[in-house]
Design a protein around this motif. Sequence first.
Motif, PDB file in Angstrom:
ATOM      1  N   PHE A   1      -9.419 119.884  41.600  1.00  0.00           N
ATOM      2  CA  PHE A   1      -8.707 121.019  42.164  1.00  0.00           C
ATOM      3  C   PHE A   1      -7.684 120.623  43.424  1.00  0.00           C
ATOM      4  CE2 PHE A   1      -8.145 125.088  44.396  1.00  0.00           C
ATOM      5  CZ  PHE A   1      -7.321 125.852  43.240  1.00  0.00           C
ATOM      6  N   HIS A   2      -8.325 119.800  43.985  1.00  0.00           N
ATOM      7  CA  HIS A   2      -7.556 119.349  45.429  1.00  0.00           C
ATOM      8  C   HIS A   2      -6.677 118.266  44.995  1.00  0.00           C
ATOM      9  CE1 HIS A   2      -9.182 122.311  47.707  1.00  0.00           C
ATOM     10  NE2 HIS A   2     -10.389 122.147  47.120  1.00  0.00           N
ATOM     11  N   PHE A   3      -6.683 117.503  43.756  1.00  0.00           N
ATOM     12  CA  PHE A   3      -6.017 116.132  43.527  1.00  0.00           C
ATOM     13  C   PHE A   3      -4.579 116.584  43.476  1.00  0.00           C
ATOM     14  CE2 PHE A   3      -4.562 112.710  41.025  1.00  0.00           C
ATOM     15  CZ  PHE A   3      -5.531 111.756  41.138  1.00  0.00           C
ATOM     16  N   ALA A   4      -3.699 116.060  44.302  1.00  0.00           N
ATOM     17  CA  ALA A   4      -2.325 115.901  44.104  1.00  0.00           C
ATOM     18  C   ALA A   4      -1.690 117.352  43.800  1.00  0.00           C
ATOM     19  CB  ALA A   4      -1.799 114.988  43.245  1.00  0.00           C
ATOM     20  N   ASN A   5      -1.307 117.500  42.582  1.00  0.00           N
ATOM     21  CA  ASN A   5      -0.641 118.773  42.196  1.00  0.00           C
ATOM     22  C   ASN A   5      -0.687 118.804  40.537  1.00  0.00           C
ATOM     23  OD1 ASN A   5       1.784 117.717  40.879  1.00  0.00           O
ATOM     24  ND2 ASN A   5       2.269 117.030  42.850  1.00  0.00           N
ATOM     25  N   PRO A   6      -0.463 119.889  40.142  1.00  0.00           N
ATOM     26  CA  PRO A   6      -0.687 120.146  38.720  1.00  0.00           C
ATOM     27  C   PRO A   6      -0.014 119.023  37.851  1.00  0.00           C
ATOM     28  CG  PRO A   6      -0.082 122.250  39.703  1.00  0.00           C
ATOM     29  CD  PRO A   6       0.039 121.201  40.705  1.00  0.00           C
ATOM     30  N   MET A   7       1.237 118.772  37.977  1.00  0.00           N
ATOM     31  CA  MET A   7       1.931 117.707  37.235  1.00  0.00           C
ATOM     32  C   MET A   7       1.165 116.458  37.256  1.00  0.00           C
ATOM     33  SD  MET A   7       4.270 119.932  38.583  1.00  0.00           S
ATOM     34  CE  MET A   7       5.438 119.562  39.650  1.00  0.00           C
ATOM     35  N   ILE A   8       0.967 116.084  38.494  1.00  0.00           N
ATOM     36  CA  ILE A   8       0.125 114.724  38.645  1.00  0.00           C
ATOM     37  C   ILE A   8      -1.109 114.656  37.877  1.00  0.00           C
ATOM     38  CG2 ILE A   8      -0.760 113.024  40.293  1.00  0.00           C
ATOM     39  CD1 ILE A   8       2.094 113.052  40.517  1.00  0.00           C
ATOM     40  N   ARG A   9      -1.829 115.984  38.017  1.00  0.00           N
ATOM     41  CA  ARG A   9      -3.162 116.117  37.238  1.00  0.00           C
ATOM     42  C   ARG A   9      -3.263 115.778  35.843  1.00  0.00           C
ATOM     43  NH1 ARG A   9      -4.160 120.388  41.589  1.00  0.00           N
ATOM     44  NH2 ARG A   9      -3.820 121.777  40.040  1.00  0.00           N
ATOM     45  N   ASN A  10      -1.933 116.265  35.370  1.00  0.00           N
ATOM     46  CA  ASN A  10      -1.702 116.061  33.842  1.00  0.00           C
ATOM     47  C   ASN A  10      -1.348 114.762  33.471  1.00  0.00           C
ATOM     48  OD1 ASN A  10      -2.322 118.760  33.086  1.00  0.00           O
ATOM     49  ND2 ASN A  10       0.039 119.392  33.501  1.00  0.00           N
ATOM     50  N   LEU A  11      -1.097 113.877  34.267  1.00  0.00           N
ATOM     51  CA  LEU A  11      -0.786 112.496  33.877  1.00  0.00           C
ATOM     52  C   LEU A  11      -1.999 111.364  34.441  1.00  0.00           C
ATOM     53  CD1 LEU A  11       2.973 112.110  34.839  1.00  0.00           C
ATOM     54  CD2 LEU A  11       2.167 112.058  32.526  1.00  0.00           C
ATOM     55  N   ALA A  12      -2.260 111.573  35.676  1.00  0.00           N
ATOM     56  CA  ALA A  12      -3.159 110.825  36.105  1.00  0.00           C
ATOM     57  C   ALA A  12      -4.395 110.886  35.796  1.00  0.00           C
ATOM     58  CB  ALA A  12      -3.393 110.904  37.674  1.00  0.00           C
ATOM     59  N   THR A  13      -5.172 109.536  35.566  1.00  0.00           N
ATOM     60  CA  THR A  13      -6.530 109.346  34.989  1.00  0.00           C
ATOM     61  C   THR A  13      -7.589 109.154  36.020  1.00  0.00           C
ATOM     62  OG1 THR A  13      -6.483 106.813  34.528  1.00  0.00           O
ATOM     63  CG2 THR A  13      -5.553 108.524  32.667  1.00  0.00           C
ATOM     64  N   ALA A  14      -8.852 109.599  35.904  1.00  0.00           N
ATOM     65  CA  ALA A  14      -9.700 109.374  36.788  1.00  0.00           C
ATOM     66  C   ALA A  14      -9.969 108.061  37.012  1.00  0.00           C
ATOM     67  CB  ALA A  14     -11.177 110.144  36.375  1.00  0.00           C
ATOM     68  N   ALA A  15      -9.926 107.279  35.861  1.00  0.00           N
ATOM     69  CA  ALA A  15     -10.237 105.921  35.848  1.00  0.00           C
ATOM     70  C   ALA A  15      -9.207 105.078  36.335  1.00  0.00           C
ATOM     71  CB  ALA A  15     -10.366 105.138  34.362  1.00  0.00           C
ATOM     72  N   GLY A  16      -8.000 105.680  36.152  1.00  0.00           N
ATOM     73  CA  GLY A  16      -6.844 104.858  37.139  1.00  0.00           C
ATOM     74  C   GLY A  16      -7.184 105.071  38.557  1.00  0.00           C
ATOM     75  N   ASN A  17      -7.412 106.341  39.025  1.00  0.00           N
ATOM     76  CA  ASN A  17      -7.852 106.796  40.274  1.00  0.00           C
ATOM     77  C   ASN A  17      -8.912 105.724  40.971  1.00  0.00           C
ATOM     78  OD1 ASN A  17      -9.181 108.977  42.462  1.00  0.00           O
ATOM     79  ND2 ASN A  17      -7.093 108.686  42.770  1.00  0.00           N
ATOM     80  N   LEU A  18      -9.828 105.691  40.253  1.00  0.00           N
ATOM     81  CA  LEU A  18     -10.873 104.538  40.662  1.00  0.00           C
ATOM     82  C   LEU A  18     -10.280 103.210  40.643  1.00  0.00           C
ATOM     83  CD1 LEU A  18     -14.012 105.622  38.604  1.00  0.00           C
ATOM     84  CD2 LEU A  18     -13.299 106.376  40.811  1.00  0.00           C
ATOM     85  N   ALA A  19      -9.432 102.576  39.775  1.00  0.00           N
ATOM     86  CA  ALA A  19      -8.966 101.393  39.650  1.00  0.00           C
ATOM     87  C   ALA A  19      -8.234 101.032  40.727  1.00  0.00           C
ATOM     88  CB  ALA A  19      -8.297 101.016  38.440  1.00  0.00           C
ATOM     89  N   SER A  20      -7.333 102.067  41.269  1.00  0.00           N
ATOM     90  CA  SER A  20      -6.360 101.750  42.162  1.00  0.00           C
ATOM     91  C   SER A  20      -7.039 101.588  43.659  1.00  0.00           C
ATOM     92  CB  SER A  20      -5.413 103.203  42.454  1.00  0.00           C
ATOM     93  OG  SER A  20      -4.721 103.200  41.474  1.00  0.00           O
TER      94      SER A  20
END
Lengths: 286, 189
Positions: free
Chosen positions: A97-116
Amino acid sequence: MREFDLVIPKSLPDALDALAANDVIVQPLAGGTDMIVNIRARVAQPNVLVSLNDIAELREIRRDNGTIVVGGGARIADFLKHPLLIENAEIARQAAFHFANPMIRNLATAAGNLASASPAGDMSPPLLALGAEVALASKAGTRTLPLDQFFISVRKTARRPDEIISALRWQVPPQHTGHAFYKMGLRAADAISVISVAVVIERAGDTIREARLALGAVAPRPMRAYQAEALLNSQKFTDAIVQEAARLASEECSPIDDLRGTASYRRRMVKVYVARMLRQAWERAK
Amino acid sequence: MNLKIVTLQVNGRTHQVALAPNVTLLYALRDLGYTDVKNGCEKGDCGACTVMLGDKIINSCLMLAWLAEDKPILTVAGLGTAEHPHPLQQAFVDFGAAQCGYCIPGMILSAKGLLDEHPQPSDEEIREAISGNLCRCTGYIRAFEAIRAAAEQIALQGDGQRVMHPLPGAMEEEPANVIPQDDSRGVIE
């Protein structure tokens, strides 16, 4: 933007084949919310991007007996909307819910967030607090690591260049488990954490059966506060023990000064918010 | 350059364009004439480039155009026309919600993304929905009021939105730099 080639495999084996090429720099592309920005900033310089966006099995979200399995392609928005995740990943829902903004949340993956592997990555503390594991797939096979062993240092992980995070897994939280997440940002949305605190606590009457406590943006990597956890486990929940656990957590982290806050401020805030989140999680664990 | 002919479905029209793999959806759309999609930060911070891809709002600056192939894309110009504006567009006019206007196309689409999922949003949900659309002129108050009013109107009367799916076999090459003003193949609900 720099030139690169883009391949869009439809199956995981095809993607892993493409990633195994070693004559050029090949990098996986998930939501792209970090990668595209990094390419533009010349931080990432791939010759080939392998898109993981058209691989159906990476989008799976399922329960496998007592385990929740989330495909590497699951979006941050899935943590807010998917019934299985709402039910079995409350702390990740709070973080999403606190992650970036709604558009980013529709694109970004949890796995990608960890991999970064940003020390301030929003999904890392909640998934650490859930006790998650990552499945790393490559042409050579799949290995599984506890998330805590996946993070090595600032933007460094145990992932080899030919591997992708194919899935995240964690045990269904037992009954009487409470979750509490706090992100301190300099504004409500589109913010990078000053600190973040994630607590998952399992309660048995007035005793803490097990507490998992994870911190973000206060060390070179997202971290578990093991000393504080060890103090709490199997003990009665008292004001004194909460205060002592918060003090230990603030000592075992190693924050730095940067433009979002000083090290000493972060340490003090860890102490304050670990105590608050422990109390919140405890109340919710009833 | 490794060009590929990519089929983009924008506002109910089908375009076939030769694109390199490193072209973002933002540039592909603007080069096709959809200049209602604005280029702001190119980092996913400002939301000026927001479009709907399928049923989800996204930052078109962060998506490679090849990955948007064959998926319906909606820009703010596809939401309504000057004669038949979408209730959100009309509300933004009625409330004087735009000053410089640069953020408005993205903000209206973010609001549409919200109302599609939550037709009767709380005030907090409205604020959250436009949290990725930075506006340096207005202070957001009138945009917020416009979205709330549009939500009420849509709840009463529907949004009169045109169906975005292109008709079967509708494949038509559009000259570049022409903004599709009206789409007679669209169906008025």
